[in-house]
Motif scaffolding. Structure first.
Motif, PDB file in Angstrom:
ATOM      1  N   UNK A 299       1.356   8.337   5.459  1.00  0.00           N
ATOM      2  CA  UNK A 299       0.913   6.977   5.735  1.00  0.00           C
ATOM      3  C   UNK A 299       0.590   6.213   4.462  1.00  0.00           C
ATOM      4  N   UNK A 300      -0.127   6.848   3.545  1.00  0.00           N
ATOM      5  CA  UNK A 300      -0.498   6.196   2.291  1.00  0.00           C
ATOM      6  C   UNK A 300       0.729   5.882   1.433  1.00  0.00           C
ATOM      7  N   UNK A 301       1.652   6.826   1.336  1.00  0.00           N
ATOM      8  CA  UNK A 301       2.831   6.623   0.488  1.00  0.00           C
ATOM      9  C   UNK A 301       3.684   5.480   1.013  1.00  0.00           C
ATOM     10  N   UNK A 302       3.916   5.446   2.330  1.00  0.00           N
ATOM     11  CA  UNK A 302       4.708   4.357   2.919  1.00  0.00           C
ATOM     12  C   UNK A 302       3.997   3.025   2.720  1.00  0.00           C
ATOM     13  N   UNK A 303       2.703   3.017   2.929  1.00  0.00           N
ATOM     14  CA  UNK A 303       1.893   1.798   2.756  1.00  0.00           C
ATOM     15  C   UNK A 303       2.055   1.224   1.347  1.00  0.00           C
ATOM     16  N   UNK A 304       1.986   2.112   0.346  1.00  0.00           N
ATOM     17  CA  UNK A 304       2.056   1.656  -1.039  1.00  0.00           C
ATOM     18  C   UNK A 304       3.477   1.264  -1.441  1.00  0.00           C
ATOM     19  N   UNK A 305       4.464   2.037  -1.011  1.00  0.00           N
ATOM     20  CA  UNK A 305       5.850   1.725  -1.372  1.00  0.00           C
ATOM     21  C   UNK A 305       6.313   0.405  -0.780  1.00  0.00           C
ATOM     22  N   UNK A 306       5.867   0.104   0.440  1.00  0.00           N
ATOM     23  CA  UNK A 306       6.299  -1.120   1.124  1.00  0.00           C
ATOM     24  C   UNK A 306       5.347  -2.290   0.906  1.00  0.00           C
ATOM     25  N   UNK A 307       4.258  -2.048   0.159  1.00  0.00           N
ATOM     26  CA  UNK A 307       3.343  -3.134  -0.188  1.00  0.00           C
ATOM     27  C   UNK A 307       2.453  -3.604   0.944  1.00  0.00           C
ATOM     28  N   UNK A 308       2.190  -2.733   1.921  1.00  0.00           N
ATOM     29  CA  UNK A 308       1.282  -3.120   3.002  1.00  0.00           C
ATOM     30  C   UNK A 308      -0.142  -3.241   2.472  1.00  0.00           C
ATOM     31  N   UNK A 309      -0.873  -4.233   2.964  1.00  0.00           N
ATOM     32  CA  UNK A 309      -2.278  -4.402   2.567  1.00  0.00           C
ATOM     33  C   UNK A 309      -3.227  -3.902   3.651  1.00  0.00           C
ATOM     34  N   UNK A 310      -2.685  -3.496   4.780  1.00  0.00           N
ATOM     35  CA  UNK A 310      -3.512  -3.044   5.906  1.00  0.00           C
ATOM     36  C   UNK A 310      -4.127  -1.678   5.616  1.00  0.00           C
ATOM     37  N   UNK A 311      -5.168  -1.327   6.388  1.00  0.00           N
ATOM     38  CA  UNK A 311      -5.896  -0.087   6.167  1.00  0.00           C
ATOM     39  C   UNK A 311      -5.553   0.998   7.167  1.00  0.00           C
ATOM     40  N   UNK A 312      -6.464   1.993   7.252  1.00  0.00           N
ATOM     41  CA  UNK A 312      -6.245   3.165   8.092  1.00  0.00           C
ATOM     42  C   UNK A 312      -6.101   2.829   9.572  1.00  0.00           C
ATOM     43  N   UNK A 313      -6.727   1.725  10.008  1.00  0.00           N
ATOM     44  CA  UNK A 313      -6.738   1.399  11.430  1.00  0.00           C
ATOM     45  C   UNK A 313      -5.597   0.467  11.847  1.00  0.00           C
ATOM     46  N   UNK A 314      -4.735   0.103  10.908  1.00  0.00           N
ATOM     47  CA  UNK A 314      -3.634  -0.800  11.258  1.00  0.00           C
ATOM     48  C   UNK A 314      -2.561  -0.050  12.036  1.00  0.00           C
ATOM     49  N   UNK A 315      -1.819  -0.765  12.871  1.00  0.00           N
ATOM     50  CA  UNK A 315      -0.786  -0.135  13.691  1.00  0.00           C
ATOM     51  C   UNK A 315       0.370   0.388  12.847  1.00  0.00           C
ATOM     52  N   UNK A 316       0.689  -0.318  11.743  1.00  0.00           N
ATOM     53  CA  UNK A 316       1.788   0.135  10.891  1.00  0.00           C
ATOM     54  C   UNK A 316       1.443   1.470  10.226  1.00  0.00           C
ATOM     55  N   UNK A 317       0.219   1.585   9.735  1.00  0.00           N
ATOM     56  CA  UNK A 317      -0.220   2.836   9.109  1.00  0.00           C
ATOM     57  C   UNK A 317      -0.255   3.955  10.147  1.00  0.00           C
ATOM     58  N   UNK A 318      -0.802   3.634  11.326  1.00  0.00           N
ATOM     59  CA  UNK A 318      -0.881   4.634  12.397  1.00  0.00           C
ATOM     60  C   UNK A 318       0.503   5.064  12.862  1.00  0.00           C
ATOM     61  N   UNK A 319       1.456   4.135  12.879  1.00  0.00           N
ATOM     62  CA  UNK A 319       2.808   4.479  13.344  1.00  0.00           C
ATOM     63  C   UNK A 319       3.445   5.547  12.467  1.00  0.00           C
ATOM     64  N   UNK A 320       3.167   5.489  11.157  1.00  0.00           N
ATOM     65  CA  UNK A 320       3.747   6.472  10.225  1.00  0.00           C
ATOM     66  C   UNK A 320       3.198   7.868  10.513  1.00  0.00           C
TER      67      UNK A 320
END
Length: 405
Positions: A299-320
């Motif tokens: 989740x963290x790696x995808x978040x950083x590579x794609x430039x997401x600013x959302x946190x642990x509770x976001x749906x995009x992070x949770x989806x990963x």
């Protein structure tokens, strides 16, 4: 005293590398070579401390993760996108394979105690224990609280420490032989196992995870001493667990042992029924901890590579992390044996680690990024020595595989 003993993000690193794969590799190292590879475990821990300190320092000073920093330092758009694809592919494939092994390993430990755990659905046989483990991991990750995750993993790491150390003491090891085991031995027949021990201890995704999560606890470079102490204590504790597993495995003679559950059963006739329960609980805890950290790292790696600013509770992070967790539960429940995949992943990690470590060393020498917190000459000497050791072992390991084909 409470402040001195407080450990935090480093616990996630220890929890991540002490998984069923580590338990299996350390068990086989003990069963096959006795105490003679204890030195390799110490080397693995020292390498882990050196690299994870760099990752933690990078995260504390920049307040960014490793993948975000690496991609931000590449100015060429094509190269940057290619690098992002490589990182994401490695994390998704590697962590999905690990997750299947993590959940299967935890289920194996629990099944050793519970007995038959198969239920029949139509014409298929399904193991319900992986689903239970998956639900526990899902619950802790879905809460989305870093403190809850940290405290849960601290408890599980302590459980592993107690269970495996008790198992090692129960075997009544020959301490003179144990001491001799810390003398380096690079015999050709031990080389792949040495690479496996390094690969199972210094996990590439841990470098990404550690750099990302330290910012949850520490917000400025003034906190670096606390971050270093946290890393050393937690990783050393993980190393103690690995050493205890090797010592336990060394007590088994003339018995076919392929995993920690076999080790538990083989020790039972000699040391009593408690051996089975102690080791099985330890294996279960190892599976749970890694089943949480592998999806979290993805989740963290995808978040950083794609430039997401959302946190642990976001749906995009949770989806990963849900996707990684789902694959692990699916493969484990269907009875697909991930043992060979995990063992291959451990060796592959040992071979791929020089590449990741090389990127980390490069980043840690960028004054524009880290200012006065770049690597010192001493840190670079140690870092490049570690890199050379890993390159040497990796090349020798590949050559041995080619020769044996």
């Amino acid at each position: 005293m409470k402040k001195i003993l407080r450990i935090g993000p480093g616990t996630l690193v220890a929890a991540a590398f002490i998984g069923p794969g580590t338990v299996t590799v350390c068990t086989m190292a003990g069963v096959t070579f006795g105490y003679t590879l204890l030195w390799a475990m110490v080397l693995s821990i020292l390498i882990c401390i050196v690299l994870q300190e760099m990752a933690a320092r990078l995260g504390v000073v920049t307040q960014k993760g490793l993948s975000e920093v690496i991609t931000s330092q590449i100015s060429n758009r094509v190269v940057r996108r290619f690098l992002i694809v490589i990182i994401l592919s490695a994390i998704f494939i590697g962590n999905a394979a690990y997750e299947a092994g993590n959940i299967s390993g935890g289920a194996l430990g629990l099944s050793t105690i519970l007995g038959a755990t198969q239920i029949h659905v139509g014409g298929m046989s399904v193991n319900y224990v992986p689903l239970c483990i998956g639900l526990i991991a899902f619950f802790l990750l879905y809460i989305g609280s870093y403190k809850v995750l940290e405290r849960s993993l601290i408890v599980l790491v302590l459980i592993m420490s107690i269970t495996f150390v008790i198992a090692a003491i129960t075997t009544q090891p020959d301490f003179s032989m144990v001491i001799k085991g810390f003398v380096p031995d690079f015999s050709a027949d031990k080389l792949l196992t040495i690479v496996g021990l390094i690969g199972t201890t210094v996990v590439p995704y841990n470098l990404f995870l550690h750099a990302s999560i330290v910012s949850e606890r520490w917000k400025s470079a003034d906190d670096l001493p606390s971050a270093r102490k946290d890393s050393i204590i937690a990783i050393a504790l993980g190393g103690l667990i690995s050493i205890a597993i090797i010592i336990s495995g060394a007590a088994v003679q003339y018995v076919e042992v392929t995993n920690a559950a076999d080790l538990a059963r083989s020790l039972e006739p000699v040391f009593g029924s408690m051996a089975k329960y102690v080791l099985s609980i330890g294996l279960f805890a190892a599976g749970i901890t890694s089943a949480i950290t592998a999806p979290l790292a993805a989740g963290y790696v995808v978040k950083e590579c794609l430039g997401w600013t959302s946190g642990l509770k976001s749906m995009s992070f949770r989806a990963v992390w849900m996707f990684i967790l789902f694959l692990g539960v699916l493969f484990s429940s269907l009875g697909i044996n991930p043992l060979e995949v995990i063992q291959f992943a451990q060796i592959a990690n040992g071979l791929l680690l020089p590449i990741i470590a090389g990127f980390l060393l490069w980043v840690m020498n960028q004054p524009k990024l880290l200012g006065k917190y770049t690597n010192s000459k001493a840190q670079n000497i140690v870092g490049f020595f570690v890199l050379l050791v890993m390159l040497f072992l990796g090349v020798k390991g590949i050559w041995k595989v080619i020769v044996n084909l």
